[in-house]
Design a protein around this motif. Sequence first.
Motif, mmCIF file in Angstrom:
data_model
loop_
_atom_site.group_PDB
_atom_site.id
_atom_site.type_symbol
_atom_site.label_atom_id
_atom_site.label_comp_id
_atom_site.label_asym_id
_atom_site.label_seq_id
_atom_site.Cartn_x
_atom_site.Cartn_y
_atom_site.Cartn_z
ATOM 1 N N ALA A 65 -4.614 0.925 -0.974
ATOM 2 C CA ALA A 65 -5.957 0.709 -1.498
ATOM 3 C C ALA A 65 -6.103 1.484 -2.792
ATOM 4 N N TYR A 66 -6.920 0.970 -3.704
ATOM 5 C CA TYR A 66 -7.153 1.629 -4.978
ATOM 6 C C TYR A 66 -8.336 2.591 -4.853
ATOM 7 N N GLY A 67 -8.120 3.692 -4.156
ATOM 8 C CA GLY A 67 -9.164 4.683 -3.964
ATOM 9 C C GLY A 67 -9.469 4.882 -2.498
ATOM 10 N N PRO A 68 -9.925 6.083 -2.129
ATOM 11 C CA PRO A 68 -10.150 6.395 -0.717
ATOM 12 C C PRO A 68 -11.259 5.581 -0.079
ATOM 13 N N GLU A 69 -12.236 5.136 -0.876
ATOM 14 C CA GLU A 69 -13.355 4.374 -0.316
ATOM 15 C C GLU A 69 -13.185 2.874 -0.486
ATOM 16 N N ALA A 70 -12.122 2.446 -1.153
ATOM 17 C CA ALA A 70 -11.931 1.020 -1.408
ATOM 18 C C ALA A 70 -11.291 0.334 -0.209
ATOM 19 N N ALA A 71 -11.566 -0.964 -0.084
ATOM 20 C CA ALA A 71 -10.935 -1.747 0.975
ATOM 21 C C ALA A 71 -9.455 -1.918 0.658
ATOM 22 N N PRO A 72 -8.584 -1.911 1.664
ATOM 23 C CA PRO A 72 -7.153 -2.056 1.408
ATOM 24 C C PRO A 72 -6.830 -3.387 0.746
ATOM 25 N N VAL A 73 -6.031 -3.318 -0.306
ATOM 26 C CA VAL A 73 -5.546 -4.551 -0.930
ATOM 27 C C VAL A 73 -4.426 -5.137 -0.086
ATOM 28 N N ILE A 74 -3.573 -4.268 0.423
ATOM 29 C CA ILE A 74 -2.540 -4.659 1.395
ATOM 30 C C ILE A 74 -2.820 -3.876 2.667
ATOM 31 N N ASP A 75 -2.886 -4.589 3.803
ATOM 32 C CA ASP A 75 -3.324 -3.951 5.046
ATOM 33 C C ASP A 75 -2.306 -4.199 6.154
ATOM 34 N N LYS A 76 -1.536 -3.149 6.490
ATOM 35 C CA LYS A 76 -0.593 -3.170 7.597
ATOM 36 C C LYS A 76 0.389 -4.334 7.496
ATOM 37 N N LEU A 77 1.041 -4.425 6.349
ATOM 38 C CA LEU A 77 2.025 -5.475 6.118
ATOM 39 C C LEU A 77 3.386 -5.035 6.635
ATOM 40 N N SER A 78 4.014 -5.865 7.457
ATOM 41 C CA SER A 78 5.375 -5.635 7.946
ATOM 42 C C SER A 78 6.249 -6.769 7.462
ATOM 43 N N LEU A 79 7.383 -6.419 6.848
ATOM 44 C CA LEU A 79 8.230 -7.434 6.227
ATOM 45 C C LEU A 79 9.612 -6.862 5.991
ATOM 46 N N ASP A 80 10.640 -7.681 6.222
ATOM 47 C CA ASP A 80 12.020 -7.313 5.905
ATOM 48 C C ASP A 80 12.541 -8.235 4.812
ATOM 49 N N ILE A 81 13.154 -7.651 3.774
ATOM 50 C CA ILE A 81 13.752 -8.417 2.683
ATOM 51 C C ILE A 81 15.220 -8.004 2.596
ATOM 52 N N PRO A 82 16.121 -8.725 3.249
ATOM 53 C CA PRO A 82 17.538 -8.344 3.215
ATOM 54 C C PRO A 82 18.100 -8.424 1.799
ATOM 55 N N ALA A 83 19.132 -7.644 1.521
ATOM 56 C CA ALA A 83 19.792 -7.661 0.216
ATOM 57 C C ALA A 83 20.306 -9.049 -0.098
ATOM 58 N N GLY A 84 20.072 -9.515 -1.307
ATOM 59 C CA GLY A 84 20.538 -10.810 -1.745
ATOM 60 C C GLY A 84 19.659 -11.973 -1.336
ATOM 61 N N SER A 85 18.563 -11.721 -0.662
ATOM 62 C CA SER A 85 17.694 -12.802 -0.205
ATOM 63 C C SER A 85 16.703 -13.201 -1.285
ATOM 64 N N HIS A 86 16.000 -14.297 -1.026
ATOM 65 C CA HIS A 86 15.060 -14.871 -1.990
ATOM 66 C C HIS A 86 13.731 -15.081 -1.276
ATOM 67 N N LEU A 87 12.681 -14.438 -1.784
ATOM 68 C CA LEU A 87 11.354 -14.517 -1.184
ATOM 69 C C LEU A 87 10.347 -14.891 -2.261
ATOM 70 N N THR A 88 9.465 -15.864 -1.927
ATOM 71 C CA THR A 88 8.366 -16.210 -2.814
ATOM 72 C C THR A 88 7.073 -15.724 -2.192
ATOM 73 N N VAL A 89 6.202 -15.133 -2.993
ATOM 74 C CA VAL A 89 4.928 -14.581 -2.527
ATOM 75 C C VAL A 89 3.789 -15.401 -3.126
ATOM 76 N N VAL A 90 2.895 -15.886 -2.272
ATOM 77 C CA VAL A 90 1.744 -16.661 -2.724
ATOM 78 C C VAL A 90 0.485 -16.082 -2.096
ATOM 79 N N GLY A 91 -0.643 -16.505 -2.608
ATOM 80 C CA GLY A 91 -1.917 -16.041 -2.093
ATOM 81 C C GLY A 91 -2.977 -16.157 -3.161
ATOM 82 N N PRO A 92 -4.244 -16.061 -2.775
ATOM 83 C CA PRO A 92 -5.330 -16.171 -3.748
ATOM 84 C C PRO A 92 -5.365 -14.958 -4.670
ATOM 85 N N SER A 93 -6.126 -15.065 -5.749
ATOM 86 C CA SER A 93 -6.283 -13.952 -6.669
ATOM 87 C C SER A 93 -6.901 -12.766 -5.943
ATOM 88 N N GLY A 94 -6.304 -11.578 -6.155
ATOM 89 C CA GLY A 94 -6.808 -10.376 -5.504
ATOM 90 C C GLY A 94 -6.244 -10.138 -4.126
#
Length: 584
Positions: free
Chosen positions: A354-383
């Motif tokens: 989160a950008y500040g102690p009182e701000a809502a988390p921009v990323i919240d409890k994300l769990s993810l594995d990215i193995p070496a040499g892999s290809h991942l695309t990330v999508v989502g709305p603005s913000g």
Amino acid sequence: MSEADPRPIDRRLFAGFLRRHRVAAVAVTGWSLLEAVPALASGLLVAAALDRGFLAGRPAEGFFWIGLLGTAMVFRALMTRTLTPWLGRLVEPLRDDLVTAVAAGAVHRAAAGARGAAGADVARLTVQVETVRALVSALLRSARQMGVSLLMAFVGLAALSAPVAAVTLPPVLLTLLLCAPRLSVLARHQRRQLSSEERLTAAAGETFDGIRDVVACGARDRAAEELSARITAHRDAVRAVARTASANTLLVSLGSHLPLLVLLSAAPRLLDRGALSVGELLGATSYLVSGVAPALRSLVAVLGSWGVQLATVLRRLSRSTPARQDTPGEARGPGGLTRTPRSFDISLTDVSYAYGPEAAPVIDKLSLDIPAGSHLTVVGPSGAGKSTLTTLLAGLAGPAGGRLTLGGVPAAEVDRAWLRRAVTLIPQEAYVFTGTVRDNLRYLCPQARDADLLASATAVGARALVDRLGGLDAPLGLDGPPLSCGERQLVALARAHVSPASIVLLDEACCHLDPAAEERAERAFMERGTTLVVVAHRISSALRAPRVLVLDGDRTAVGTHARLLEKSPLYADLAGHWVSAGIP
């Protein structure tokens, strides 16, 4: 934090800085000693010219020794010329470190909810940091030279005549001992002056920003009185600095002539006893008049002005830095140790940010594995946190919660040098700096051959641009032709491709390219076995990736394109929007 207890930015930052730039520091020390050869040899050469030459009836030999003195002066000029670039290698990086430290402090206070300090932060960043840069540059040029010259003059004096050194060294030491406490007083007045200057600047800024309200409320006289009081306090502080500096100047002026008076008083006895020859007397006088006295006056004067100002400004800058600032290249792991990952696997477990102690988390409890040499695309709305995720993966920020590891090593403990080599982040706004095409392409890999640069440019689709610009020697940036946003992105992509990075993060780094050019660039990184994370703005990027991450708050999902069409309503909506809008 109290005025008497600032964080030691001077010790902490300078210690780390010297460790990282030890080669330049050692070079400056070595060249400084060579530069001081005339200060060491001048009196010895003068004594030899008289005793062995002119007074002994051998004028040719006397001129020979004088000629050697002239040669030494030429040698000094050459050493100064060689030394100057090394001084630049210390001064300019130091300014960068100070800007980083002060900017980080401002961001930390802003994130903690601090208010009203923006003007002071800007003043520290723009005025005080530039002041430190100018003062360090001046001290390296002057105080360094005077200090080394003073030391070498006394070494030469001791080599010429130990009795003379024995009677002239105590007055110099006495002068330095008397000046030391005076410098402390001067530093205290300097701090007072700087504090009053900051308070005056802040008060004037607040008054001018609210001038309409001041006039409307009829508070002009009150505002004028407050500003007048600040101006008076600043005037008094400036006067106190001037009085103390003047007293120091008088003390040093008297002390610098004292060794010569002692020598002239002792000279008759030393000459009568044969402890000193006429040539040695004139050589010793040369040391004191042209070496010790001016060096002592200049050294104390410089330390009493620039040195005290530097200590004062650094003390003030200490208030602008975080309580714990990891300067680039410093260890951040437990016990001050860093670790080098054995692989390029990336793992996130319940990562939040989160950008500040009182701000809502921009990323919240994300769990993810990215193995070496892999290809991942990330999508989502603005913000949704797409760019934030790439920032975390690049090590430019640390997670507020959870665990992020690279090769099994917590991100906070990863060696910074390894991280800079292993990970490359290309943002949407590609940066092209002033220099040649070659300079731009091999910035991340200075040892790259021209063939490697051209091969990478070809791989990502930038070869036609390089040829059109005029080849690798063509100018870019301020000296070159204007480039479109897409052309700048091609330069950045080729730069990343030729780098040794094994993890490449493309944060909409191809958004200004057409779909075919974007596909070519992405495939170039896939074919070299790079771990590729792409923040997508087209459906085609998601279709090419074996896995797609949809950032959607607590509905974040990861899977194949087909799986996400069934599992993630947001992804289905995004894909439908892409198709209906004709975005390939």
